[in-house]
Design an enzyme around this catalytic site. Structure first.
Site, PDB file in Angstrom:
ATOM      1  CB  CYS A 250      -7.189   1.520   6.302  1.00  0.00           C
ATOM      2  SG  CYS A 250      -5.847   2.639   6.674  1.00  0.00           S
TER       3      CYS A 250
ATOM      4  CD  GLN B 205      -4.554  20.126  10.336  1.00  0.00           C
ATOM      5  OE1 GLN B 205      -3.994  19.110   9.920  1.00  0.00           O
ATOM      6  NE2 GLN B 205      -4.075  21.332  10.118  1.00  0.00           N
TER       7      GLN B 205
ATOM      8  CE1 TYR C 203      -1.865  29.609   1.615  1.00  0.00           C
ATOM      9  CE2 TYR C 203      -0.896  30.812   3.458  1.00  0.00           C
ATOM     10  CZ  TYR C 203      -0.927  30.508   2.109  1.00  0.00           C
ATOM     11  OH  TYR C 203      -0.020  31.101   1.270  1.00  0.00           O
TER      12      TYR C 203
ATOM     13  CB  CYS D  79      -0.878  -0.030   1.241  1.00  0.00           C
ATOM     14  SG  CYS D  79      -1.876   1.430   1.474  1.00  0.00           S
TER      15      CYS D  79
ATOM     16  CB  CYS E  71       1.725   2.844   6.435  1.00  0.00           C
ATOM     17  SG  CYS E  71       0.200   3.259   7.276  1.00  0.00           S
TER      18      CYS E  71
ATOM     19  CG  ASP F  88      -2.044  25.194   8.796  1.00  0.00           C
ATOM     20  OD1 ASP F  88      -1.176  24.474   8.261  1.00  0.00           O
ATOM     21  OD2 ASP F  88      -3.000  24.734   9.442  1.00  0.00           O
TER      22      ASP F  88
ATOM     23  CD  GLU G 105      -9.538  27.575   2.974  1.00  0.00           C
ATOM     24  OE1 GLU G 105      -8.574  27.395   3.735  1.00  0.00           O
ATOM     25  OE2 GLU G 105      -9.696  26.949   1.905  1.00  0.00           O
TER      26      GLU G 105
ATOM     27  CB  CYS H  80       1.635  19.699   6.199  1.00  0.00           C
ATOM     28  SG  CYS H  80       1.172  20.535   4.695  1.00  0.00           S
TER      29      CYS H  80
HETATM   30  N1  SAH Z   1      -5.564  26.026   9.200  1.00  0.00           N
HETATM   31  C1  SAH Z   1      -6.545  25.095   8.738  1.00  0.00           C
HETATM   32  C2  SAH Z   1      -6.331  24.609   7.299  1.00  0.00           C
HETATM   33  C3  SAH Z   1      -4.944  24.232   6.907  1.00  0.00           C
HETATM   34  S1  SAH Z   1      -4.811  23.338   5.394  1.00  0.00           S
HETATM   35  C4  SAH Z   1      -6.639  23.917   9.671  1.00  0.00           C
HETATM   36  O1  SAH Z   1      -5.772  23.703  10.506  1.00  0.00           O
HETATM   37  O2  SAH Z   1      -7.622  23.182   9.584  1.00  0.00           O
HETATM   38  C5  SAH Z   1      -4.500  24.543   4.211  1.00  0.00           C
HETATM   39  C6  SAH Z   1      -5.723  25.295   3.743  1.00  0.00           C
HETATM   40  O3  SAH Z   1      -5.297  26.265   2.779  1.00  0.00           O
HETATM   41  C7  SAH Z   1      -6.796  24.473   3.059  1.00  0.00           C
HETATM   42  O4  SAH Z   1      -8.032  24.728   3.681  1.00  0.00           O
HETATM   43  C8  SAH Z   1      -6.797  24.985   1.597  1.00  0.00           C
HETATM   44  O5  SAH Z   1      -8.090  24.993   1.032  1.00  0.00           O
HETATM   45  C9  SAH Z   1      -6.281  26.394   1.769  1.00  0.00           C
HETATM   46  N2  SAH Z   1      -5.595  27.031   0.642  1.00  0.00           N
HETATM   47  C10 SAH Z   1      -4.846  26.475  -0.325  1.00  0.00           C
HETATM   48  N3  SAH Z   1      -4.291  27.413  -1.099  1.00  0.00           N
HETATM   49  C11 SAH Z   1      -4.689  28.608  -0.605  1.00  0.00           C
HETATM   50  C12 SAH Z   1      -4.421  29.971  -0.963  1.00  0.00           C
HETATM   51  N4  SAH Z   1      -3.653  30.290  -1.997  1.00  0.00           N
HETATM   52  N5  SAH Z   1      -4.989  30.937  -0.220  1.00  0.00           N
HETATM   53  C13 SAH Z   1      -5.782  30.650   0.837  1.00  0.00           C
HETATM   54  N6  SAH Z   1      -6.059  29.385   1.222  1.00  0.00           N
HETATM   55  C14 SAH Z   1      -5.521  28.377   0.502  1.00  0.00           C
END
Ligand code: SAH
Length: 452
Positions: free
Chosen positions: A165, A268, A297, A78, A81, A378, A318, A405
């Site tokens: 899984c 998340q 984000y 797979c 993992c 983020d 977002e 990430c």
């Molecule tokens: N902080 C949030 C989401 C993090 S993931 C949490 O912890 O849940 C990253 C996020 O960025 C996603 O929701 C994705 O849709 C968004 N994203 C991706 N590209 C972007 C951009 N250019 N501007 C704003 N948001 C964006």
């Protein structure tokens, strides 16, 4: 010269960022799938290049002290993992080293400096299986034409049937079986990627862990919806969705905040570790109650609302419209009206607001939003857009909290910020994805007053 399909033996002396074992034979390097640091293995050569090659383990001749038996029988085939056979303690060390190595190699930071500001990696305390709240199973046919659902085998688009899984929820198995039975009964076809034909592409299951706990483990389906995607693409979801049963969203909680999550919104995947990560981000934001904060984000506003409890005002941005609808609703549910959310690309929204409001008088909202105390980012794996970083630099917050990430793009972005007046204060890796090679990191930065 080595040849494809040749059988060789080697001692594994290192691990790559992708989790492959590294073995050297007379100065020639092999990257070997499923081989662990400390193993002596017999392996099959799968690819030969000039100075390096690839292989996969045939037999482990003498096992590494870190080798354990994988819980999942399909762990090797797979693509999910990559390091399930590595002991959890050693997985954590691997992830911490990966972060440090990327910061050195791609960010140009000194090892000694990094080691002086790092905090211990936050690993999972209890069972580090069954942690994912979301699973996406592609649906298709096996060679005999039987309808199957499962995962893609590593680096391919061949579906291997997996009905349970180990890092996913217990409930996934029975939900998948019910859907396959329904498809068989009504003659509903699975999508064929090559022919661009058929109906069902994926089954996506998301579980609200907190709510389930409250119901004393009685699993209850909150919502069933479908999303139409007619495009010739392997993107899973289309642009919209329709609810077939229950509510449009599911509910989950992190700490004492409650969140509504719609199917197209990012959320998340590991609720236990998410809480640790958000608490660390909040600590790094160092809020006293009056600060103006941006959460770029922001998804459904999870970090924003954590911050809003301790800040004067929080602005979130977002790109996914449904996620912003969720964020606004979540602010209401949690009675945090010191928040505002914008839909759009983070780089475009803050650049536009900066140009419009940068000369506002002190004390006005325009001034506050363009001169924030803290900015939290983020971003997805590709990191922050350059325009986003340059606007952050213009806004010149006292502190930047970077939640990442992917430590490779993180290193690149930190380098840019550090070359332009910020200093790294501290960072904490966080293991959101046990048994995979991925690692999350929270980073605290502040404006270098000596350089202003
Ligand atoms: N902080 C949030 C989401 C993090 S993931 C949490 O912890 O849940 C990253 C996020 O960025 C996603 O929701 C994705 O849709 C968004 N994203 C991706 N590209 C972007 C951009 N250019 N501007 C704003 N948001 C964006």
């Amino acid at each position: 010269m080595y040849q494809k399909n040749q059988l060789l033996e080697v001692e594994i002396t290192d691990i790559t960022n992708d989790g492959e074992g590294v073995g050297k034979l007379d100065g020639y390097t092999f990257f070997i799938k499923d081989a662990l640091i400390g193993d002596r293995v017999q392996f099959i050569v799968t690819k030969v290049k000039k100075t390096y090659g690839y292989g996969k383990v045939k037999t482990v001749i003498s096992p590494s002290e870190y080798r354990i038996k994988a819980k999942c029988p399909d762990a090797r085939r797979c693509g999910g993992c990559q390091i399930q056979e590595l002991s959890y303690e050693r997985q954590l060390k691997f992830k911490r080293d990966k972060v440090i190595n990327n910061l050195i190699r791609l960010g140009g930071f000194e090892r000694e400096f990094l080691e002086s500001i790092e905090e211990p990696i936050m690993g999972m305390k209890d069972d580090c299986f069954r942690y994912r709240n979301k699973a996406q199973f592609p649906v298709g046919y096996d060679k005999e034409g039987n309808l199957i659902a499962g995962f893609y085998a590593g680096r391919t688009h061949n579906i291997m049937p997996i009905d349970d899984c180990m890092i996913g929820a217990y409930e996934n198995k029975s939900i998948l079986q019910a859907i396959l039975e329904w498809m068989k009964r009504y003659g509903i076809s699975a999508y064929d990627e090559v022919m661009h034909k058929g109906v069902v592409r994926h089954v996506l299951i998301r579980k609200g862990f907190a709510l389930i706990d409250r119901l004393l483990s009685v699993a209850k389906i909150q919502s069933i919806s479908y999303s139409i995607n007619k495009e010739k693409t392997n993107v899973i979801m289309g642009n919209g969705y329709k609810t077939l049963y229950g509510s449009d969203t599911i509910t989950d909680s992190i700490g004492n905040l409650e969140f509504k999550i719609s199917p197209l919104s990012f959320y998340q995947v590991n609720p236990v570790q998410t809480r640790m990560l958000y608490e660390k981000a909040l600590e790094y934001a160092d809020l006293g109650g009056s600060e103006t904060v941006w959460d770029l984000y922001c998804g459904i506003g999870t970090i924003s609302l954590f911050l809003a409890k301790k800040a004067g005002h929080v602005y979130g941005v977002e790109i996914v419209p449904q996620a912003i609808e969720d964020a606004k609703e979540n602010a209401k549910i949690n009675k945090l009206n010191n928040t505002d959310f914008y839909v759009g690309k983070a780089e475009e929204v803050i650049d536009r607001l900066w140009e419009k409001n940068k000369d506002s008088k002190e004390g006005t909202e325009g001034y506050r939003m363009t001169h924030p105390d803290v900015i939290v980012v983020d971003p997805p794996r590709k990191g922050c857009d350059e325009l986003c970083l340059s606007t952050i630099l213009k806004m010149s917050p006292d502190r930047i909290v970077y939640v990442s990430c992917d430590s490779a793009t993180l290193a690149r972005d930190l380098r840019l910020l550090c070359d332009n007046g910020y200093v790294l204060k501290s960072f904490t890796p966080c293991d959101m994805f046990p048994h995979t090679v991925h690692c999350e990191v929270a980073v605290s930065m502040s404006r270098d007053r000596a350089r202003q």
